[in-house]
Design a protein around this motif. Structure first.
Motif, PDB file in Angstrom:
ATOM      1  N   TYR A  90     -31.984   6.148  24.005  1.00  0.00           N
ATOM      2  CA  TYR A  90     -32.359   5.726  22.543  1.00  0.00           C
ATOM      3  C   TYR A  90     -31.084   5.420  21.894  1.00  0.00           C
ATOM      4  CZ  TYR A  90     -34.114   5.897  17.911  1.00  0.00           C
ATOM      5  OH  TYR A  90     -34.574   5.784  16.539  1.00  0.00           O
ATOM      6  N   GLY A  91     -31.271   4.283  21.110  1.00  0.00           N
ATOM      7  CA  GLY A  91     -30.088   3.745  20.475  1.00  0.00           C
ATOM      8  C   GLY A  91     -29.055   2.963  21.275  1.00  0.00           C
ATOM      9  N   GLU A  92     -29.607   2.515  22.701  1.00  0.00           N
ATOM     10  CA  GLU A  92     -28.571   1.729  23.365  1.00  0.00           C
ATOM     11  C   GLU A  92     -29.447   0.606  23.986  1.00  0.00           C
ATOM     12  OE1 GLU A  92     -25.620   2.570  25.283  1.00  0.00           O
ATOM     13  OE2 GLU A  92     -25.121   4.327  23.848  1.00  0.00           O
ATOM     14  N   VAL A  93     -28.850  -0.499  24.171  1.00  0.00           N
ATOM     15  CA  VAL A  93     -29.377  -1.591  24.647  1.00  0.00           C
ATOM     16  C   VAL A  93     -28.666  -2.082  26.004  1.00  0.00           C
ATOM     17  CG1 VAL A  93     -30.237  -2.368  22.584  1.00  0.00           C
ATOM     18  CG2 VAL A  93     -27.951  -2.922  22.940  1.00  0.00           C
ATOM     19  N   ARG A  94     -29.120  -2.854  26.603  1.00  0.00           N
ATOM     20  CA  ARG A  94     -28.875  -3.494  28.141  1.00  0.00           C
ATOM     21  C   ARG A  94     -29.214  -5.028  27.994  1.00  0.00           C
ATOM     22  NH1 ARG A  94     -26.763  -0.391  32.415  1.00  0.00           N
ATOM     23  NH2 ARG A  94     -25.708   1.166  31.294  1.00  0.00           N
ATOM     24  N   THR A  95     -28.227  -5.652  28.708  1.00  0.00           N
ATOM     25  CA  THR A  95     -28.523  -6.894  28.797  1.00  0.00           C
ATOM     26  C   THR A  95     -29.339  -7.312  30.212  1.00  0.00           C
ATOM     27  OG1 THR A  95     -26.324  -7.372  29.917  1.00  0.00           O
ATOM     28  CG2 THR A  95     -26.265  -7.417  27.535  1.00  0.00           C
ATOM     29  N   TYR A  96     -30.140  -8.318  30.145  1.00  0.00           N
ATOM     30  CA  TYR A  96     -30.787  -8.807  31.290  1.00  0.00           C
ATOM     31  C   TYR A  96     -29.902  -8.780  32.399  1.00  0.00           C
ATOM     32  CZ  TYR A  96     -34.264 -10.210  27.945  1.00  0.00           C
ATOM     33  OH  TYR A  96     -35.338 -10.165  26.941  1.00  0.00           O
ATOM     34  N   LYS A  97     -28.629  -9.301  32.475  1.00  0.00           N
ATOM     35  CA  LYS A  97     -27.641  -9.464  33.475  1.00  0.00           C
ATOM     36  C   LYS A  97     -27.224  -7.925  33.919  1.00  0.00           C
ATOM     37  CE  LYS A  97     -23.731 -12.377  34.393  1.00  0.00           C
ATOM     38  NZ  LYS A  97     -24.044 -12.446  35.538  1.00  0.00           N
TER      39      LYS A  97
END
Length: 93
Positions: free
Chosen positions: A21-28
């Motif tokens: 939660y609170g984190e994001v990842r890039t498609y790459k």
DNA sequence: CACATGACCTAAC
DNA sequence: TGTTAGGCCATGT
């Protein structure tokens, strides 16, 4: 609960669930995590075709440019933006 | 099997 | 810095 689909999709969905939660990842990043750094496109496809939206944080996946990307699950990109803002991951201004 | 689609990425102008 | 073009991958028709 077991996800069913192609090996590729399962790998992607598994990675998405690993996003805290609170984190994001890039498609790459996801693509690299599954062993196919150049499959960023296919990754986006797997997210778009995710069978259980509430089970997969596809809204925590953004572009490498910092853009939101899209959201075919529910509500559209607007809902995704709202969620990211709610998690303090996306700038509200 | 070949073509078309999509929530992408990188390089070049 | 903003836009255009090409490449790349998996899936569905």
């Amino acid at each position: 609960m077991k996800l069913v689909g192609t090996e590729f999709q399962v790998k992607v969905w598994s990675e998405l669930q690993k996003i805290p939660y609170g984190e994001v990842r890039t498609y790459k990043q996801i693509a690299e995590s599954i062993g196919s750094p150049k499959s960023s496109r296919a990754v986006a496809n797997a997210c778009a075709k995710n069978p259980h939206p509430p089970l997969i944080p596809c809204h925590r996946v953004v572009r490498s440019d910092g853009g939101l990307g899209g959201y075919s699950a529910h509500g559209g990109t607007s809902e995704k933006m709202k969620l990211l803002i709610k998690e303090s991951v996306f700038p509200s201004d």
